[in-house]
Design a protein around this motif. Sequence first.
Motif, mmCIF file in Angstrom:
data_model
loop_
_atom_site.group_PDB
_atom_site.id
_atom_site.type_symbol
_atom_site.label_atom_id
_atom_site.label_comp_id
_atom_site.label_asym_id
_atom_site.label_seq_id
_atom_site.Cartn_x
_atom_site.Cartn_y
_atom_site.Cartn_z
ATOM 1 N N PRO A 104 0.828 -1.219 0.000
ATOM 2 C CA PRO A 104 0.000 0.000 0.000
ATOM 3 C C PRO A 104 0.852 1.255 0.000
ATOM 4 O O PRO A 104 2.030 1.235 0.353
ATOM 5 N N SER A 105 0.252 2.352 -0.396
ATOM 6 C CA SER A 105 0.968 3.623 -0.431
ATOM 7 C C SER A 105 1.255 4.119 0.983
ATOM 8 O O SER A 105 0.352 4.122 1.836
ATOM 9 N N PRO A 106 2.476 4.561 1.268
ATOM 10 C CA PRO A 106 2.773 5.130 2.583
ATOM 11 C C PRO A 106 2.079 6.471 2.815
ATOM 12 O O PRO A 106 2.052 6.964 3.941
ATOM 13 N N VAL A 107 1.527 7.062 1.756
ATOM 14 C CA VAL A 107 0.749 8.298 1.915
ATOM 15 C C VAL A 107 -0.603 7.990 2.536
ATOM 16 O O VAL A 107 -1.156 8.794 3.284
ATOM 17 N N ASN A 108 -1.131 6.813 2.248
ATOM 18 C CA ASN A 108 -2.434 6.415 2.774
ATOM 19 C C ASN A 108 -2.359 4.964 3.243
ATOM 20 O O ASN A 108 -2.949 4.069 2.641
ATOM 21 N N PRO A 109 -1.619 4.686 4.328
ATOM 22 C CA PRO A 109 -1.460 3.302 4.789
ATOM 23 C C PRO A 109 -2.768 2.740 5.325
ATOM 24 O O PRO A 109 -3.639 3.487 5.785
ATOM 25 N N PRO A 110 -2.936 1.426 5.270
ATOM 26 C CA PRO A 110 -4.170 0.803 5.752
ATOM 27 C C PRO A 110 -4.364 1.015 7.252
ATOM 28 O O PRO A 110 -3.392 1.123 8.011
ATOM 29 N N ALA A 111 -5.616 1.063 7.667
ATOM 30 C CA ALA A 111 -5.917 1.124 9.099
ATOM 31 C C ALA A 111 -5.609 -0.231 9.725
ATOM 32 O O ALA A 111 -5.552 -1.255 9.046
ATOM 33 N N GLY A 112 -5.425 -0.228 11.044
ATOM 34 C CA GLY A 112 -5.141 -1.482 11.726
ATOM 35 C C GLY A 112 -3.746 -1.981 11.397
ATOM 36 O O GLY A 112 -2.787 -1.210 11.322
ATOM 37 N N CYS A 113 -3.636 -3.269 11.166
ATOM 38 C CA CYS A 113 -2.355 -3.860 10.797
ATOM 39 C C CYS A 113 -1.998 -3.457 9.366
ATOM 40 O O CYS A 113 -2.793 -3.648 8.445
ATOM 41 N N ARG A 114 -0.795 -2.920 9.172
ATOM 42 C CA ARG A 114 -0.384 -2.463 7.840
ATOM 43 C C ARG A 114 -0.308 -3.608 6.838
ATOM 44 O O ARG A 114 -0.427 -3.403 5.632
ATOM 45 N N PHE A 115 -0.135 -4.837 7.334
ATOM 46 C CA PHE A 115 0.073 -5.984 6.448
ATOM 47 C C PHE A 115 -1.226 -6.708 6.096
ATOM 48 O O PHE A 115 -1.218 -7.621 5.276
ATOM 49 N N HIS A 116 -2.353 -6.302 6.668
ATOM 50 C CA HIS A 116 -3.561 -7.124 6.525
ATOM 51 C C HIS A 116 -4.063 -7.212 5.083
ATOM 52 O O HIS A 116 -4.742 -8.178 4.709
ATOM 53 N N THR A 117 -3.717 -6.231 4.232
ATOM 54 C CA THR A 117 -4.196 -6.264 2.849
ATOM 55 C C THR A 117 -3.522 -7.358 2.029
ATOM 56 O O THR A 117 -4.004 -7.709 0.946
#
Length: 319
Positions: free
Chosen positions: A270-283
């Motif tokens: 994912p983009s570090p400008v808009n990282p996922p909520a929660g765990c960064r790796f979940h996607t």
Amino acid sequence: MPPLVQAIDLVKHFPVPGGVVHAVDGVSFSIEEGETVGLVGESGCGKTTVGRTMLNLIYPTAGELHFEGRDIFMLKPRELQTLRRKMAIVFQNPYSSLNPRMKIKDIVAEPLRTHTDLRGEALRERVLELLDQVGLTKQHLLRYPHEFSGGQRQRIAIARALALKPKFIVFDEPTSALDVSVQAQVLNLIGDLQRELGLTYFFISHNLSVVEHIADRIMIMYLGKIAEIGTRENIFDHPLHPYTQALLSAIPLVDPDQTKQAILLVGDIPSPVNPPAGCRFHTRCPLAVPACQEKVPQLKEMSPGHWVACPYTTPPQML
């Protein structure tokens, strides 16, 4: 006895048009005197930013970095200049980290001229001593960087880093721009210097095989956060985080008769400008559950010295 280096909730954000790059987001770790800690992760995960922030080459957005018990971000300029004698860095690309218009004798002597009173013959003798430590000779003194191979340039950069007899050195992917045969020579030199001089290293790399060779403890980083911390044996023999397991499964095997199942991660980072909520790796995680999208996992000690930021870890049966 406190650790030589301790990072506490280190944060670095870079403003960009349309948002903020979350390069480093709440990283905490410690480095004991005399050990080598490796930092591993994919390109763009924030490894280099951590290393440069540790030396105050990049000022942090938040957090603390203690060196010998003092927060370097709180020091006055003169105090920081004095402290810099104890810290050094070797950059990734020896082609760009050396001034092409300076002779080798001046490149290695520059920190000595800035921080000490050495001049004349005493300065020349110290430069020769440094060159000898990294496998170069006085015949190299009057040459320019373009007259050297990549491995020789990196030796010059290491000599410059050693000039002020530092206690702590950050290596930012020091072998990634070198041929494989030369990589081994430079890594052996780095290891020999540590044993000879009692140095402490922070070694940044995307190459797990290189880090396995040189590091005592290893940190796995993903999108600005630490996913796992452990000894070399913890990480390579008993990886717990699904991201660590995926990285290890991608290492080629030397024996053609051996096989292992590769773990293929779905999607891009994912983009570090808009990282996922929660765990960064979940996607991209094969173990993800709905709760992973809501709660940021914290590092938890699963066994002595082995920390992982995932509540759903499984034994690495697939490795």
